[in-house]
Structure formats: C-alpha cells, structure tokens
Enzyme design. Structure first.
Site, PDB file in Angstrom:
ATOM      1  N   TYR A 192      26.413  95.976  72.829  1.00 20.82           N
ATOM      2  CA  TYR A 192      26.643  97.408  72.579  1.00 20.82           C
ATOM      3  C   TYR A 192      27.990  97.833  73.161  1.00 20.82           C
ATOM      4  CZ  TYR A 192      25.926 102.495  73.207  1.00 20.82           C
ATOM      5  OH  TYR A 192      26.049 103.861  73.204  1.00 20.82           O
ATOM      6  N   GLY A 195      24.503 109.309  61.279  1.00 24.46           N
ATOM      7  CA  GLY A 195      23.407 109.234  62.253  1.00 24.46           C
ATOM      8  C   GLY A 195      23.123 110.568  62.902  1.00 24.46           C
TER       9      GLY A 195
HETATM   10  N1  LIG Z   1      22.424 109.242  74.183  1.00 26.39           N
HETATM   11  C1  LIG Z   1      23.245 108.714  75.040  1.00 26.39           C
HETATM   12  O1  LIG Z   1      22.947 108.638  76.266  1.00 26.39           O
HETATM   13  C2  LIG Z   1      24.600 108.196  74.626  1.00 26.39           C
HETATM   14  C3  LIG Z   1      25.530 107.839  75.611  1.00 26.39           C
HETATM   15  C4  LIG Z   1      26.784 107.387  75.231  1.00 26.39           C
HETATM   16  C5  LIG Z   1      27.096 107.257  73.897  1.00 26.39           C
HETATM   17  N2  LIG Z   1      26.191 107.587  72.951  1.00 26.39           N
HETATM   18  C6  LIG Z   1      26.574 107.403  71.542  1.00 26.39           C
HETATM   19  O2  LIG Z   1      26.444 108.627  70.859  1.00 26.39           O
HETATM   20  C7  LIG Z   1      26.047 108.399  69.503  1.00 26.39           C
HETATM   21  C8  LIG Z   1      24.787 109.196  69.219  1.00 26.39           C
HETATM   22  O3  LIG Z   1      23.790 108.798  70.134  1.00 26.39           O
HETATM   23  P1  LIG Z   1      22.337 109.489  70.185  1.00 26.39           P
HETATM   24  O4  LIG Z   1      21.700 109.003  71.443  1.00 26.39           O
HETATM   25  O5  LIG Z   1      22.473 110.931  69.930  1.00 26.39           O
HETATM   26  O6  LIG Z   1      21.688 108.781  68.920  1.00 26.39           O
HETATM   27  P2  LIG Z   1      20.154 108.546  68.543  1.00 26.39           P
HETATM   28  O7  LIG Z   1      19.418 109.770  68.900  1.00 26.39           O
HETATM   29  O8  LIG Z   1      19.714 107.239  69.098  1.00 26.39           O
HETATM   30  O9  LIG Z   1      20.298 108.352  66.965  1.00 26.39           O
HETATM   31  C9  LIG Z   1      20.813 109.356  66.133  1.00 26.39           C
HETATM   32  C10 LIG Z   1      20.449 109.082  64.718  1.00 26.39           C
HETATM   33  O10 LIG Z   1      21.006 107.852  64.226  1.00 26.39           O
HETATM   34  C11 LIG Z   1      20.269 107.526  63.056  1.00 26.39           C
HETATM   35  N3  LIG Z   1      20.385 106.081  62.767  1.00 26.39           N
HETATM   36  C12 LIG Z   1      19.950 105.052  63.507  1.00 26.39           C
HETATM   37  N4  LIG Z   1      20.256 103.866  62.910  1.00 26.39           N
HETATM   38  C13 LIG Z   1      20.913 104.189  61.763  1.00 26.39           C
HETATM   39  C14 LIG Z   1      21.481 103.437  60.708  1.00 26.39           C
HETATM   40  N5  LIG Z   1      21.414 102.102  60.693  1.00 26.39           N
HETATM   41  N6  LIG Z   1      22.079 104.093  59.672  1.00 26.39           N
HETATM   42  C15 LIG Z   1      22.124 105.449  59.659  1.00 26.39           C
HETATM   43  N7  LIG Z   1      21.601 106.224  60.625  1.00 26.39           N
HETATM   44  C16 LIG Z   1      20.990 105.596  61.672  1.00 26.39           C
HETATM   45  C17 LIG Z   1      18.834 107.951  63.355  1.00 26.39           C
HETATM   46  O11 LIG Z   1      18.333 108.622  62.221  1.00 26.39           O
HETATM   47  P3  LIG Z   1      17.076 108.078  61.339  1.00 26.39           P
HETATM   48  O12 LIG Z   1      16.016 107.676  62.325  1.00 26.39           O
HETATM   49  O13 LIG Z   1      16.752 109.273  60.537  1.00 26.39           O
HETATM   50  O14 LIG Z   1      17.615 106.929  60.566  1.00 26.39           O
HETATM   51  C18 LIG Z   1      18.977 108.968  64.515  1.00 26.39           C
HETATM   52  O15 LIG Z   1      18.556 110.253  64.187  1.00 26.39           O
HETATM   53  C19 LIG Z   1      25.854 106.892  69.374  1.00 26.39           C
HETATM   54  O16 LIG Z   1      27.006 106.301  68.834  1.00 26.39           O
HETATM   55  C20 LIG Z   1      25.673 106.429  70.809  1.00 26.39           C
HETATM   56  O17 LIG Z   1      26.075 105.087  71.006  1.00 26.39           O
HETATM   57  C21 LIG Z   1      24.953 108.058  73.275  1.00 26.39           C
END
Ligand SMILES: NC(=O)c1ccc[n+]([C@@H]2O[C@H](COP(=O)([O-])OP(=O)(O)OC[C@H]3O[C@@H](n4cnc5c(N)ncnc54)[C@H](OP(=O)(O)O)[C@@H]3O)[C@@H](O)[C@H]2O)c1
Length: 264
Positions: free
Chosen positions: A154, A14
């Site tokens: 989640y 991801g």
């Molecule tokens: N952002 C926050 O505030 C936050 C806080 C705490 C924890 N986290 C954790 O940190 C991690 C990254 O979060 P983020 O906010 O950076 O992520 P994000 O921007 O929501 O997503 C990152 C990427 O995941 C890919 N993705 C989504 N569904 C997918 C699937 N089924 N298979 C493969 N790829 C998939 C998407 O790519 P495509 O669209 O190209 O498929 C997207 O570019 C996650 O585990 C999240 O739970 C985030």
C-alpha cells in the site's frame, strides 16, 4: 469564502463512502456538478440517493466502475462527460506480512491505487490543457513516507502517486491547469470507525480508549493525537480544486496531523 466552483464538473473515484463521499458533499455545497463512483450499481445508487436528499437542487450523478478491472475502467472512460476537476481518491489496502502477500495482491493494489489515476489522467489531462483550465488531485497517504511494515505494498502505491502527480504537474507549465497531491493521515472513515469499534468490543474497551492507545502505541508521531474527520481532509481537497488555489501546482499537501514530521 466563495470557492468559485459553481460552474465546474467534478469526478471523484471511490466516493460512495469515506473521504470521497465527504468531498462530494462539499463540492455540492459549493454548487459544482458531481459524478461519484464505486464498484457496484447498488452502492452508487444508494450514495446518490443520500446526496440528493441532502442537496435536492444539486447536480449529482453516479458511475459504477471497478478500478481493479481494466475493462471496467475503459467502459467508464467512454461514459465520462467533460470533467474540470478529477479527484483520484480510490484506494485499497491490505495489512499483511511482506512474506505472505502474493504477487496478485501487489498488482491489485497498484492497479486500483495508481493505475486508476494514470488511466483517468491520460484521458482527461489533454482536454483540460485544451480548455486551459483543470484540476487533478491525487489522494496519497502518510504511509507514503511512514511505510508501516505490514503495509509495504500500500505504501509503495502511495509513494508512486507522488511521482505521477509531480510529473503530470510539470506537463502543465504555463497553463491554468494544476496537479497536486493531498496526503491524509489517519482519518475517521467508516472503515476506521469499524476498526475502532471491533477492537473496542474485542478488548472490552471504549472506542475513545482504543483511539487514544492507537496514537500512544502505533501512530506515535502524530501531533494531532486523534483521527482527522473526513470533512477535515475534504476541506483541503476542495480548496486545492478551486480557482483560488491557482498558484499551488506540483505540491504535496499534508493533512496528516503532523505525523510525517519534517518542516516541508
Ligand atoms: N481513511 C484513512 O485513514 C486514510 C488515510 C490516508 C489515506 N487515505 C486514502 O484516502 C482515500 C480514501 O480513503 P477512505 O478511507 O475514505 O476510503 P474507503 O472508505 O475505504 O473507500 C471509499 C470507497 O472506495 C470504493 N472502492 C473500493 N474499491 C474500489 C474499486 N476497486 N473501484 C472503485 N471503487 C472502489 C468503495 O465503494 P464501493 O464499496 O461502493 O465500491 C468505497 O466507498 C484512499 O486513497 C486512501 O488510501 C485514507
């Protein structure tokens, strides 16, 4: 500081945007070979193109795979080269009332957030143990312990990751392989930026005002009182992946701006 990552190959799930993409950039900066991932060929190609522009001499590849589809994951596993560092970053969420969320959505979040890391680790950990070097990092969330009531499914996946990560670490006893979890708090990924600007537009406020109100009214326990940048989270992920972090194993490291509380 030289993180000694220049001969390492990394796979980040991801990672076409958000924390995963920022992590890919940092690994490239350190000279590692990086495989990024997203669901679609076009989004992966676009992200690879962006990275190539920034790192013309970098070793960058993209592998599309959708972690909500078991067959897509099996196909991915067949294509993966030898991986030294696995970052289990992919994560999805849905903010829905507990009473309204159907079974399918619980299952989908579990498949993507937990089973992605389980399936990849099952494949890659034995190879790391054979080589006597490797890193697996799970990306959890502050929701693992805060458990907001509209994010129970989640949060359950993010708590489950802590158990999987700790259990795998125990299997590495006496080796140079480590398994750790990074726990981000509210982080300014593209999704969070869109959330802030949507609310700002709807309520005729500035995004700065919406952000300040989020920490005053919702994430009140945050000591940072702002979103972390994706780079601030990526810094910790990349450090824990490096040979320099050899003495950290089985740990859950918070990058939550203090929101989860507690001393440890
Ligand atoms: N952002 C926050 O505030 C936050 C806080 C705490 C924890 N986290 C954790 O940190 C991690 C990254 O979060 P983020 O906010 O950076 O992520 P994000 O921007 O929501 O997503 C990152 C990427 O995941 C890919 N993705 C989504 N569904 C997918 C699937 N089924 N298979 C493969 N790829 C998939 C998407 O790519 P495509 O669209 O190209 O498929 C997207 O570019 C996650 O585990 C999240 O739970 C985030």
């Amino acid at each position: 500081m030289d993180l000694k990552l220049n001969n390492k190959t990394v796979f980040i799930t991801g990672s076409t945007g958000g924390i995963g993409f920022a992590t890919a950039k940092l690994f490239l900066q350190e000279g590692a070979t990086v495989f990024i991932n997203g669901r679609y060929q076009h989004s992966v190609d676009k992200a690879v193109e962006k990275l190539v522009t920034q790192f013309p001499k970098g070793n960058i590849c993209g592998i599309p795979a959708d972690f909500s589809k078991k067959e897509s994951v099996s196909a991915l596993i067949k294509q993966l080269p030898t991986i030294d560092i696995l970052i289990n970053n992919v994560g999805i969420y849905k903010g829905t009332s507990f009473y309204e969320m159907p079974d399918e959505e619980w299952t989908e979040q579990f498949e993507v957030n937990v089973m992605s890391g389980v399936r990849l680790s099952r494949q890659l950990l034995p190879k790391m143990m054979d080589k006597n070097w490797g890193r697996i990092i799970f990306i959890s969330s502050e929701c693992a312990t805060l458990v907001p009531e509209d994010l129970i499914a989640y949060s359950m996946t993010k708590t489950a990751m802590l158990a999987v990560s700790r259990g795998l670490a125990q299997m590495t006893k006496g080796t140079n392989v480590t398994v750790n979890t990074v726990i981000p708090g509210s982080t300014l990924s593209e999704g969070a930026e869109k959330f802030l600007s949507d609310v700002a537009e709807k309520e005729s406020k500035s995004t700065a005002q919406v952000e300040a109100e989020f920490f005053t009214n919702v994430r009140t326990s945050s000591l940072l009182q702002r979103f972390a940048s994706v780079e601030e989270v990526a810094n910790t992920i990349v450090y824990l992946s490096s040979p320099l972090a050899a003495a950290t194993n089985g740990a859950a490291i918070k990058v939550d701006g203090g929101s989860m509380g507690g001393i440890l």
